[in-house]
Every structure is written in structure tokens, then in C-alpha cells.
Design an enzyme around this catalytic site. Sequence first.
Site, PDB file in Angstrom:
ATOM      1  N   HIS A 217       0.623  -1.104  -0.111  1.00 30.22           N
ATOM      2  CA  HIS A 217       0.046  -0.125  -0.037  1.00 30.22           C
ATOM      3  C   HIS A 217       0.851   1.557   0.037  1.00 30.22           C
ATOM      4  O   HIS A 217       0.487   2.091  -0.566  1.00 30.22           O
ATOM      5  CB  HIS A 217      -0.933   0.029   1.338  1.00 30.22           C
ATOM      6  CG  HIS A 217      -1.960   1.093   1.399  1.00 30.22           C
ATOM      7  ND1 HIS A 217      -3.376   1.077   1.123  1.00 30.22           N
ATOM      8  CD2 HIS A 217      -1.547   2.403   1.703  1.00 30.22           C
ATOM      9  CE1 HIS A 217      -3.634   2.125   1.551  1.00 30.22           C
ATOM     10  NE2 HIS A 217      -2.824   3.127   1.753  1.00 30.22           N
ATOM     11  N   GLU A 218       1.827   1.463   0.842  1.00 35.18           N
ATOM     12  CA  GLU A 218       2.591   2.555   1.120  1.00 35.18           C
ATOM     13  C   GLU A 218       3.457   2.759  -0.197  1.00 35.18           C
ATOM     14  O   GLU A 218       3.852   3.674  -0.517  1.00 35.18           O
ATOM     15  CB  GLU A 218       3.497   2.544   2.587  1.00 35.18           C
ATOM     16  CG  GLU A 218       2.481   2.448   3.604  1.00 35.18           C
ATOM     17  CD  GLU A 218       1.615   3.680   3.843  1.00 35.18           C
ATOM     18  OE1 GLU A 218       1.598   4.581   3.242  1.00 35.18           O
ATOM     19  OE2 GLU A 218       0.554   3.526   4.308  1.00 35.18           O
TER      20      GLU A 218
ATOM     21  N   HIS B 250       1.669   4.545  -2.961  1.00 33.07           N
ATOM     22  CA  HIS B 250       1.878   6.147  -2.722  1.00 33.07           C
ATOM     23  C   HIS B 250       3.533   6.640  -3.060  1.00 33.07           C
ATOM     24  O   HIS B 250       3.475   7.592  -3.712  1.00 33.07           O
ATOM     25  CB  HIS B 250       1.769   6.391  -1.226  1.00 33.07           C
ATOM     26  CG  HIS B 250       0.213   6.295  -0.572  1.00 33.07           C
ATOM     27  ND1 HIS B 250      -0.708   6.832  -1.295  1.00 33.07           N
ATOM     28  CD2 HIS B 250      -0.054   5.704   0.431  1.00 33.07           C
ATOM     29  CE1 HIS B 250      -1.960   6.470  -0.621  1.00 33.07           C
ATOM     30  NE2 HIS B 250      -1.554   5.657   0.500  1.00 33.07           N
TER      31      HIS B 250
END
Length: 630
Positions: free
Chosen positions: A414-415, A418
Site C-alpha cells: 500500500h505505502e 503512494h
Amino acid sequence: MRKIRTILGTTLLALVLALLAISSFAQQTNRAEIDDKYKWNLTDIYPSDEAWRDAVNALSSELDQIETFKGTLTKSAENLLKAMKFNSNVSKEATRLYIYASMNSDLDSRDSKYNGMKQELQHLFANFGAKAAFIEPEILATDWATIDGFIKEKPELEQYRMGLENMFRTKAHSLSEGEERIMALSSTVTGTAADIYGTFRNAEMPAPKAVLTNGDTIEVTSAAYSRYRASSNREDRQRVFEAYWHNFAKFKASIGEMLNGNVKSDMFQAQARRYESSLKSALYPNNIPVDVYHSLVENVNKNLPAFHRYLEIKKRMLGVDTLKYLDLYAPVVKDVDLNYTYDEGSKLVLEALKPLGKEYTSTVKKAIDERWIDVYPTEGKVTGAYSNGAFYDGHPYILLNYNDLYDDVSTLAHELGHTMQSYFSNKNQPYPTSDYAIFVAEVASTFNEQLLFNYMVKTVKDEDVKLSLLMNWLDGFKGTLFRQTQFAEFELKIHEEAEKGNPLTGDSFSEIYDDIVKRYYGHDQNICFVDDYIDMEWAYIPHFYYNFYVYQYSTSFTASISLAEKVMSGDKKALENYMTFLSAGSSDYPIELLKAAGVDMTTAEPFEKAIAAMNKVMDEIEVILDKKGL
């Protein structure tokens, strides 16, 4: 995502606080014991605190130059360009200064040194904002045709077109020079409630104790709560839940005042800029229709039967007579422990992301190998996870609290989503358009989670492991679409109550939250029993201090499901469009960027596809359960 902006909308700080997967690596509390390869290398930003101080002094000596541009901005294209360049350069250097202090502070929020450095910068930038308050009113005093002519005359101004166009679009909400100066100065106080909450929650809030069934007494910190809410022992979960939430209730009044202060700050900003509501104030600058927000809440409420189906599956797999809220994080597949060390998890993520191409995966590997990631929890380190991509001339950073669970692997993916969006936007966009709006910020992150899920489901052979993965995906779906919309509905409600003139206290927050959470989980329909102490959960969510942020987890998730399906089908054009999206920054409005990528968020189609995907996974789970006779 928390943002502090300069006059022209350039990012000063962009922190993506993503997920609330708080880690519990309880044994490793001493940061000195952790191998450097698992810790940030913040010397990439500044080699030392002394170098940071020199940079602060150098920038401070230049800030007064902004006043030399006053009265000249619309006299020529050259004058406008000089002012825009100066403002942009100040923003970039200010961002670099702030993230160095902020991220050092996040590693140990008990250390007041770096918090003091942050406060120093906030004061400095507020004063600069006050001096620069003339910029927007002065530009808006002319007409768009003049500015457009300047841009055509000076091609270097093209990189500022988007910001200037948006300035004229929001002209009705711009203020006079004097008023803008006051608004800039107010930034030193409007964030106080969030700062107090962060310090209290992470550094000073005492942790309660609980006695486990084995006789051990534990401190129920946020990390321990995250660990034991996933325990297979229901009695231990009960004891930890009761201790944790009753402890929050002891501070209900104080935390209520913190959140009330934040809501008042949002209202002040909205009313001062003549917006009809706090919601409109939060969405309008990025050209997001408020209907998108309202439609999300309405669509989720209409589809609560699908959510309740998920809860019934959870109940069936746990084999309990009554499903309780405290059961939601418990493992549902016996004898299946999805545990992965950080190194193992990193390899899984790299394999899962291969459909995105060599440049993508090689950069991910670089992030892992070159200390862009701070991996493990330590005493005083902020909880949760985020990616900070604001270091334009350097690289993004990721904060984790890794605990060897599959959820932690998913958080890493997920990170990295980003981080890669920041990486590609910084690489392909000039600084003024390198940032991206909150609305699209969660697309890349949840897209990566989807790729990881599909990779895992396709590669595992064991039916119990597959069942565990399918349930994990459903849990993530619940957490991202339903739970975040539950939060979004709460956030909307408390702002609406305040705008009606109704008081907001710890008690009223709990009453509003209790009503929403019990409706979502079917408490009155005997779907899931919600203990009364869960009415304090609102006090646990830091995202309520980020001005209508949480709904974008849900909207981005629905968008990412649609986009991921196309990319995973082997559609090369879809992949090309997606990579263009990752590189687009804020070169267009969020809704338009997503349309170009292949998904229209002004329609119900993305939401409908997401619910269809959820039902498909639930069908697959039920087939396996029927086969096993469970």
C-alpha cells in the site's frame, strides 16, 4: 493525507497516513538494536541538524524579498514569472526543512527537540504567508485573459497554469490582501487541536493494563491492542478491548474538546472563505463535486446487506453463536498463520508488482535497499504507516510499524503505491504540479494491494491458506470501503451538527458514533453485537483531524479495483494509461485524471464493480466452506 499549503497551492507537506494497521513488535523497543538497513537514512535530506539549521537561516534571510514583488505582478509576464519562481523555490525549500524535522519527530514523539523545530518552522512560514498575502488578490484584480496572455508570452509560466486557472476558478472564495494576511497568520493556531491530539495520543496518554488468560499482565498500548485484537483467544480479546476502550473513555471530555477544536477550525476556514459548508470548503479547491461524497455514503448504506453477508460468513467461520465487534480481527482459518518476515514480505511484494514493469519494480527494490523505509516500531515512534513524497529533489520515505503479519505485507504494498506515485510525479512534473490531490492519493496504494492479493491467491495451493487470503481480502474490503465510509459519515455528521449550532462534546461524539457503527454492523438485526464501549472508537482515529480525508480511501478503492482489473487482464493500453496517471501529479483536476486513466468517479459504475468483486470473493469462500462442510 495532511497538507500545509503556500499561497498558490503548492505542497509544503504531504503525509499519507494510510491504514490503521498499528504494529506490535513489542520485543524490539530499543531503536539502537535495529539494523540500520531497516531504518530511514534522513541524511539524504540534510546531513545533520547543523546543516538543517544553516538551511533555515539561509531561507529566513530571503523571505522578505517577497515584498519586492508587491504591485508588480500583473504589469508584465516577466514580473509574474519572477514572483512565481520565487514563491515556488521557497515552497520547495520549506518542504524540505519541514519533512526533516517532522520525520525525525515521528521516530520519537517523546523528544521535544524536533517538535520544537517543527513549531519554529510553522511560525516562520505563517509570517511568510502573511507577507505574501498580496499575491492572490493582486493577480485576481486583473482578468484571466491578461494572465493567459502572459503564459503564452512566457512559456516558462506554463508550469503554473493549473494553479493560476484554479485561482480564478475559486475567485469567489479568495479574500482581500488584509484578510488573506489574517488567514495566513491563523495557521499558527488552527492546527493546535490536531497537534495536541497527536502528542497526547502518541506520547502522553497512559496505557491501561489487562490480565490475560495465561496470567500475564500486559500494558494495552495501541500496539498491544492491535496485536491482541487479532488473538485467537476470545477471552483475551474481550479483556484487551474492555481495558483499551474504557481507558479512552476516561479522557472522553478532553479528547472531545480536541476534536471539537478541529471541527471549529474547519468551520472557520469555510466561513471565512464564504463556503456554504465545511464539506464544500474541503472538496471545492480540487473541483470534487460534493455529490461524490454524498453518493458514496448513500451507496454504502444501500449495500449494507452485502456487508452483512460478509459478517455472516465471518460468524460461520469463527463458529460462534453471536458475532461480536471484538471478533472482527480474529483469525478465521484454524492452523493457518500468515506470518512473513519483512524480508520475505518485501520479496512477495516485488513479485506481485511485476505487471507494472521493470522501472516500477526496480525503483521499489531501490526503496527497500536504500533505506527509504523505516520498518519496525520503537518506543515513542508514531503509530500506523505513511508515505511522505514531498522531498522533490530527493526520494519519498515510508514509515511502517511492521509486525510480521500478512497485513503488514499488504501495508508495505500500500505505502509503496503512494511512494511510486510520488516518485513518478516528481520525476515527470515540474515542482508546481508534482503534488497530487488527496482524492487520487489512495488509488495507487489500493491498486498495489489488489495486485498483491491476486498474486497470492494464484500462487498458493493449500485450500486453507487460500481461504485465509480470501478472507483477508474481504477484511481489507470491509476496512477500506465500509469502515472508511462509516468514518466519513461520522465526520460529515459532526460537521453538520456544528454548523447547525449544536454543541459537540465527548458525549455527543460518542452518541453519534454509536448510532452509526451499530447501524453499519446490524447490531439491532442481531448481525453483529457492538459493545457500548465501542462508542469511544472515534477518539482512536487520527484521520478525523485531516479535514474530510477518509472518504477518499473508499472512492480511491473503488477506482483502483476497476483499473487493476484492466491492467491484470493484460491490456497494454490500460497499463500505459495507469502509468501516465501515476506521473500526472496535479497537472489536471482529480476527476479528469481518473477519467483519462479509465474510470469515471461521477458515476455509480466504479462502486457497482467493487460490490460485484466483493460478492464474487464471497461466492468463492462459500464454495470452499460448503466443500469443507463448515
